[in-house]
Design a protein around this motif. Sequence first.
Motif, PDB file in Angstrom:
ATOM      1  N   UNK A 261       0.954  -1.188  -0.018  1.00  0.00           N
ATOM      2  CA  UNK A 261       0.005  -0.093   0.030  1.00  0.00           C
ATOM      3  C   UNK A 261       0.971   1.131  -0.023  1.00  0.00           C
ATOM      4  N   UNK A 262       0.634   2.205  -0.897  1.00  0.00           N
ATOM      5  CA  UNK A 262       1.379   3.456  -0.867  1.00  0.00           C
ATOM      6  C   UNK A 262       0.364   4.525  -1.111  1.00  0.00           C
ATOM      7  N   UNK A 263       0.986   5.826  -0.672  1.00  0.00           N
ATOM      8  CA  UNK A 263       0.427   7.117  -0.785  1.00  0.00           C
ATOM      9  C   UNK A 263       1.217   7.927  -1.473  1.00  0.00           C
ATOM     10  N   UNK A 264       0.636   8.574  -2.393  1.00  0.00           N
ATOM     11  CA  UNK A 264       1.371   9.651  -3.429  1.00  0.00           C
ATOM     12  C   UNK A 264       0.857  10.784  -3.677  1.00  0.00           C
ATOM     13  N   UNK A 265       1.163  11.567  -4.148  1.00  0.00           N
ATOM     14  CA  UNK A 265       0.630  12.937  -4.662  1.00  0.00           C
ATOM     15  C   UNK A 265       0.554  12.723  -6.246  1.00  0.00           C
ATOM     16  N   UNK A 266      -0.773  13.063  -6.829  1.00  0.00           N
ATOM     17  CA  UNK A 266      -0.877  12.876  -8.173  1.00  0.00           C
ATOM     18  C   UNK A 266      -0.524  14.332  -8.715  1.00  0.00           C
ATOM     19  N   UNK A 267      -0.495  14.320 -10.137  1.00  0.00           N
ATOM     20  CA  UNK A 267       0.045  15.368 -10.791  1.00  0.00           C
ATOM     21  C   UNK A 267      -0.892  16.769 -10.432  1.00  0.00           C
ATOM     22  N   UNK A 268      -1.850  16.624 -10.123  1.00  0.00           N
ATOM     23  CA  UNK A 268      -2.871  17.625  -9.418  1.00  0.00           C
ATOM     24  C   UNK A 268      -2.795  18.087  -8.132  1.00  0.00           C
ATOM     25  N   UNK A 269      -1.887  17.443  -7.216  1.00  0.00           N
ATOM     26  CA  UNK A 269      -1.124  17.675  -6.043  1.00  0.00           C
ATOM     27  C   UNK A 269      -2.364  17.125  -5.040  1.00  0.00           C
TER      28      UNK A 269
END
Length: 149
Positions: free
Chosen positions: A123-131
């Motif tokens: 499981x990961x958490x990340x920021x997409x290109x829209x923040x």
Amino acid sequence: MKKILILVMMAVASFSTQAKDILPENVPAKVKSYVSKHYSKVNSIEWEDKSKKGYYEAEFRYQGREVELKIADNGTLIASKEDILIKDIPSFATDYIKKNYKDAQILGANKKYENGSTTYSVGIKFENDRGRDRHRNIVFDNKGNVIKR
């Protein structure tokens, strides 16, 4: 009001048809033996009788991690799901995440065994290109191939 009463009765009926927790003395010796052989220091196991499906289910904590096992009546492992520490995630999975999800935070992982094969779900958490924050579970086979993103 009648609808609510009917829904409550249906919920109670569905719980009564599910597998029931059972006492350790009602679990076959071969099933308990599998657990004690592979997880020697476990002392609090929640057992479920799923013998109509051909197995018993054991749930417990082992070295701070959640473990779920499906064990056949004869003491052989059918399936398992075990939390794994972030430091124990295979390098093929962490390398893939670093390459494809820059600055992603690994939240947790588990290792599953079923039908003779092992998979890892990370499981990961990340920021997409829209923040915006996004969460994703990436599943790998034991050779490092991505099965699901």
